[in-house]
Structure formats: C-alpha cells, structure tokens
Design an enzyme around this catalytic site. Structure first.
Site, PDB file in Angstrom:
ATOM      1  N   THR A 134       0.384  -4.991  -3.598  1.00 42.55           N
ATOM      2  CA  THR A 134      -0.567  -5.915  -4.223  1.00 42.55           C
ATOM      3  C   THR A 134       0.154  -6.627  -5.354  1.00 42.55           C
ATOM      4  O   THR A 134       0.525  -6.003  -6.355  1.00 42.55           O
ATOM      5  CB  THR A 134      -1.782  -5.155  -4.787  1.00 42.55           C
ATOM      6  OG1 THR A 134      -2.408  -4.456  -3.719  1.00 42.55           O
ATOM      7  CG2 THR A 134      -2.776  -6.130  -5.420  1.00 42.55           C
ATOM      8  N   LYS A 176      -7.382  -9.809  -2.072  1.00 38.00           N
ATOM      9  CA  LYS A 176      -7.252  -8.502  -2.725  1.00 38.00           C
ATOM     10  C   LYS A 176      -7.697  -8.588  -4.195  1.00 38.00           C
ATOM     11  O   LYS A 176      -8.321  -7.671  -4.730  1.00 38.00           O
ATOM     12  CB  LYS A 176      -5.804  -8.023  -2.612  1.00 38.00           C
ATOM     13  CG  LYS A 176      -5.477  -6.782  -3.380  1.00 38.00           C
ATOM     14  CD  LYS A 176      -6.047  -5.510  -2.778  1.00 38.00           C
ATOM     15  CE  LYS A 176      -5.853  -4.357  -3.753  1.00 38.00           C
ATOM     16  NZ  LYS A 176      -5.889  -3.053  -3.183  1.00 38.00           N
ATOM     17  N   LYS A 233      -3.046  -3.620 -13.424  1.00 42.90           N
ATOM     18  CA  LYS A 233      -2.102  -4.665 -12.954  1.00 42.90           C
ATOM     19  C   LYS A 233      -2.846  -5.695 -12.107  1.00 42.90           C
ATOM     20  O   LYS A 233      -2.693  -6.900 -12.286  1.00 42.90           O
ATOM     21  CB  LYS A 233      -0.995  -3.990 -12.131  1.00 42.90           C
ATOM     22  CG  LYS A 233      -0.206  -4.934 -11.238  1.00 42.90           C
ATOM     23  CD  LYS A 233       0.616  -4.170 -10.200  1.00 42.90           C
ATOM     24  CE  LYS A 233      -0.181  -3.500  -9.133  1.00 42.90           C
ATOM     25  NZ  LYS A 233      -0.140  -3.954  -7.780  1.00 42.90           N
TER      26      LYS A 233
HETATM   27  P1  NAP Z   1       3.239   4.458  -6.083  1.00 40.40           P
HETATM   28  O1  NAP Z   1       2.811   5.774  -5.542  1.00 40.40           O
HETATM   29  O2  NAP Z   1       3.459   4.301  -7.547  1.00 40.40           O
HETATM   30  O3  NAP Z   1       4.595   4.057  -5.293  1.00 40.40           O
HETATM   31  C1  NAP Z   1       5.317   2.910  -5.633  1.00 40.40           C
HETATM   32  C2  NAP Z   1       6.491   2.770  -4.692  1.00 40.40           C
HETATM   33  O4  NAP Z   1       7.210   1.576  -5.031  1.00 40.40           O
HETATM   34  C3  NAP Z   1       7.505   3.915  -4.801  1.00 40.40           C
HETATM   35  O5  NAP Z   1       8.046   4.137  -3.533  1.00 40.40           O
HETATM   36  C4  NAP Z   1       8.534   3.320  -5.755  1.00 40.40           C
HETATM   37  O6  NAP Z   1       9.802   3.908  -5.632  1.00 40.40           O
HETATM   38  C5  NAP Z   1       8.568   1.898  -5.264  1.00 40.40           C
HETATM   39  N1  NAP Z   1       9.093   0.971  -6.256  1.00 40.40           N
HETATM   40  C6  NAP Z   1       8.495   0.578  -7.415  1.00 40.40           C
HETATM   41  N2  NAP Z   1       9.279  -0.293  -8.073  1.00 40.40           N
HETATM   42  C7  NAP Z   1      10.383  -0.468  -7.308  1.00 40.40           C
HETATM   43  C8  NAP Z   1      11.550  -1.261  -7.454  1.00 40.40           C
HETATM   44  N3  NAP Z   1      11.728  -2.060  -8.523  1.00 40.40           N
HETATM   45  N4  NAP Z   1      12.492  -1.182  -6.486  1.00 40.40           N
HETATM   46  C9  NAP Z   1      12.302  -0.371  -5.411  1.00 40.40           C
HETATM   47  N5  NAP Z   1      11.227   0.401  -5.209  1.00 40.40           N
HETATM   48  C10 NAP Z   1      10.271   0.345  -6.164  1.00 40.40           C
HETATM   49  O7  NAP Z   1       2.238   3.297  -5.680  1.00 40.40           O
HETATM   50  P2  NAP Z   1       1.198   3.244  -4.454  1.00 40.40           P
HETATM   51  O8  NAP Z   1      -0.076   3.862  -4.900  1.00 40.40           O
HETATM   52  O9  NAP Z   1       1.855   3.717  -3.220  1.00 40.40           O
HETATM   53  O10 NAP Z   1       0.943   1.659  -4.412  1.00 40.40           O
HETATM   54  C11 NAP Z   1       1.837   0.756  -3.773  1.00 40.40           C
HETATM   55  C12 NAP Z   1       1.173  -0.619  -3.735  1.00 40.40           C
HETATM   56  O11 NAP Z   1      -0.058  -0.522  -2.992  1.00 40.40           O
HETATM   57  C13 NAP Z   1       0.815  -1.173  -5.114  1.00 40.40           C
HETATM   58  O12 NAP Z   1       0.994  -2.567  -5.134  1.00 40.40           O
HETATM   59  C14 NAP Z   1      -0.664  -0.826  -5.234  1.00 40.40           C
HETATM   60  O13 NAP Z   1      -1.339  -1.712  -6.110  1.00 40.40           O
HETATM   61  C15 NAP Z   1      -1.128  -0.969  -3.792  1.00 40.40           C
HETATM   62  N6  NAP Z   1      -2.322  -0.171  -3.428  1.00 40.40           N
HETATM   63  C16 NAP Z   1      -2.417   1.133  -3.772  1.00 40.40           C
HETATM   64  C17 NAP Z   1      -3.563   1.843  -3.414  1.00 40.40           C
HETATM   65  C18 NAP Z   1      -3.744   3.302  -3.768  1.00 40.40           C
HETATM   66  O14 NAP Z   1      -4.861   3.822  -3.566  1.00 40.40           O
HETATM   67  N7  NAP Z   1      -2.728   4.006  -4.264  1.00 40.40           N
HETATM   68  C19 NAP Z   1      -4.581   1.225  -2.687  1.00 40.40           C
HETATM   69  C20 NAP Z   1      -4.428  -0.094  -2.326  1.00 40.40           C
HETATM   70  C21 NAP Z   1      -3.288  -0.788  -2.701  1.00 40.40           C
HETATM   71  P3  NAP Z   1      10.155   5.252  -6.486  1.00 40.40           P
HETATM   72  O15 NAP Z   1       9.674   6.401  -5.614  1.00 40.40           O
HETATM   73  O16 NAP Z   1      11.619   5.219  -6.635  1.00 40.40           O
HETATM   74  O17 NAP Z   1       9.425   5.173  -7.799  1.00 40.40           O
END
Ligand code: NAP
Length: 281
Positions: free
Chosen positions: A91, A166, A234
C-alpha cells in the site's frame, strides 16, 4: 509461469506460501534473509529474484521501500527481463505508483498496482480483497496469481487506481475501528457484558469485520497482529495528502500519531487504548 516474490512480512510470507501451494514456480527474496527459511527457491537480491521471471510480486512496507526494491543498486529493474510484469501489492502513494510505472516502461517492464485488504487472516486463507490498477492486458496476465491470493479481485481503472481505492478503504475503516472502540467503552462504562453486546450486535446494522474480528482485542486490551497501527497511520497520511477535509480520518490520524511510538507495531485495534484512557477506563 515463473514468479519472483519480494517481501515476506506478515502479509507476504503467507501469500508467497499460497502461490507455492497452488503449484506456481516461486522464488522468494526478503531483505532480512532468515525470513526466507521454509521456502525452497530463494534469491539474494531483488535483481536476482526478478531475473528470468515472467512476473514479480512485491509486498513491502511503504513508498520509499517500493522505490528501493525496484530501482535501488540491486533493484528489480537490474534483473527483470524485458516484457516482465511487476505486481506491486504494497500500500503506497498512487502518484508515486504512476511515476514508478513510467520509469519501468523505459525498460520495457510493465507494472500494475494491486493493494489488498483483509488482514493477515485474508493473506493466510487466500481470501484478500484486491484492488487493481493498470492496463487491462497486464491485469489479465496477473489474474491467475491474484485469484490464488484473493477472494475478490476488482480491476478499478488505470495504474494508481488500486492505491486510490485502498486509500478510500483506509478512511472507511478509521470510522469502524473508532466506532467499535467508542461503543465498547460505552458498554463497559454502563456495566454491560461487552461480549454479550458484541454477540447481540453481530447480526444488526452495527455488524462489521472490525466488530467481528477486533472487538475481543479491545475488550481484553491485547493487540496482536493483525495490521500494524503504524501502517494504518502511513495509509491515512496518503489519503489526507488529497487535501480533502475528512474529519474522522483526520481525528484517527492524530490519535495514531500519539500512539505510534509505543504501540505502532501492535494491531490497529490499539486505537482503543486512547478511547479507554479518555473515558477513564
Ligand atoms: P511487515 O510485516 O512490516 O513486512 C514488511 C516487509 O517489507 C518485510 O518483508 C520487510 O523486510 C520488507 N521491507 C520493508 N522495507 C524494505 C526495503 N526498504 N527494502 C526491502 N524490503 C523491505 O508488513 P505487512 O503487514 O506484511 O505489510 C506489507 C504491506 O501490505 C504494507 O504496505 C501494508 O500497508 C500492506 N497491508 C498490510 C495488511 C496487514 O494486515 N498487515 C493488510 C493490508 C495491506 P524485512 O523483513 O527485512 O524487514
């Protein structure tokens, strides 16, 4: 179809797992490489994960992270073959998405945006709501993959439309979370059994996924993930960049800004902390 997958966080790990389980040839990469354990095919960088792939799915945190993964020194753009398709499911900003799409097109690489809703539960079960922006032909190429990850896949319009949709979603859920938190505080301050209240309301007009899945967190004051409060903050900032006055979204953003330092890594239902505090609960 050969797929590269970047970002094995809360969402990405189960999504990539579902693609493997569906029989796709998937190679994964994650910045913190230990998170790749459990996947058979792994690559050491976004460039490597993209090489020889038809399609690269990305699920990372924020706009600068997508830019880094795409265009950084070891970015996807340095490995993806001409004709490859990038499916960004993170997102992020719609404007930045359009810019990234134009920059990728210079390398003959196509892009669609496909952010999701449905939380970690939806990612695990493959029932995400997926909001898609991009050219029709590119969306159709990605559809077999999106159909595995999502229960509802909707092509909204051109590149960036998924991200704009979104943002609408994040504004709407601000009201749901705030409303459920306030309603539960009223229930508890009135001496009602909050579990009975949730049960009673679960089939009426107040029913919602938030009431069904997050009221328990708010009652029991534990906020396991879920969806990180910091990520919702965010997303609200992206929505409010529109300059349109959205009073509930603005109020929830201010609440989240106060909570983020201490509770940013907890589920967004931690909004209830401030609602309870204000009510002296
Ligand atoms: P998360 O658990 O914090 O995971 C983030 C991922 O992104 C990790 O694999 C992280 O790697 C990687 N990452 C972050 N910065 C990076 C960079 N500069 N270079 C390379 N890799 C990077 O987040 P999430 O909950 O999975 O969410 C991911 C996306 O989906 C976000 O945009 C969020 O807004 C969206 N989303 C999340 C949910 C939810 O319920 N969680 C629902 C809908 C949408 P590392 O492991 O090395 O930190």
């Amino acid at each position: 179809m050969k797929i590269g997958f970047v970002g094995l966080g809360t969402m990405g790990a189960p999504m990539a797992g579902n693609l493997v389980a569906a029989g796709f040839d998937v190679t994964v990469h994650n910045r913190t490489r230990q998170r790749e354990e459990g996947f058979e095919k792994r690559a050491s960088s976004p460039a490597e994960v993209a090489s020889d792939k038809d399609l690269v799915v990305m699920m990372v945190s924020d706009t600068p992270d997508v830019e880094e993964v795409l265009f950084g020194p070891h970015g996807v753009v340095h490995g993806a073959p001409p004709g490859a398709l990038i499916v960004d499911m993170s997102t992020i900003s719609a404007d930045a998405t359009k810019d990234f799409g134009a920059r990728l097109a210079e390398h003959d690489i196509a892009m669609i945006d496909a952010p999701v809703s449905g939380g970690s539960e939806g990612a695990e079960k493959g029932t995400l709501t997926i909001m898609v922006g991009g050219d029709e032909a590119d969306v159709e190429r990605a559809r077999p993959v999106l159909d595995v990850l999502g229960g509802k896949v909707t092509h909204i319009g051109p590149l960036g439309s998924g991200q704009l949709t979104k943002a609408v979603n994040q504004v709407i859920i601000s009201g749901y979370f705030e409303g459920v938190a306030e309603g539960l505080v009223l229930a508890m301050k009135s001496g009602l059994d909050p579990y009975k209240v949730v049960e009673a309301l679960s089939a009426g007009m107040a029913r919602s996924a938030v009431l069904e899945m997050r009221a328990k967190n708010m009652i029991e004051q534990t906020y396991p993930l879920g969806f990180k409060l910091a990520l919702h903050l965010k997303d609200l900032k992206i929505a409010l960049e529109s300059g349109i006055d959205l009073p509930v979204a603005r109020m929830v953003k201010e609440t989240e800004e106060r909570l983020v330092a201490e509770h940013g890594d907890e589920d967004m239902s931690a909004l209830a902390i401030e609602v309870r505090r204000k009510a002296g609960l």
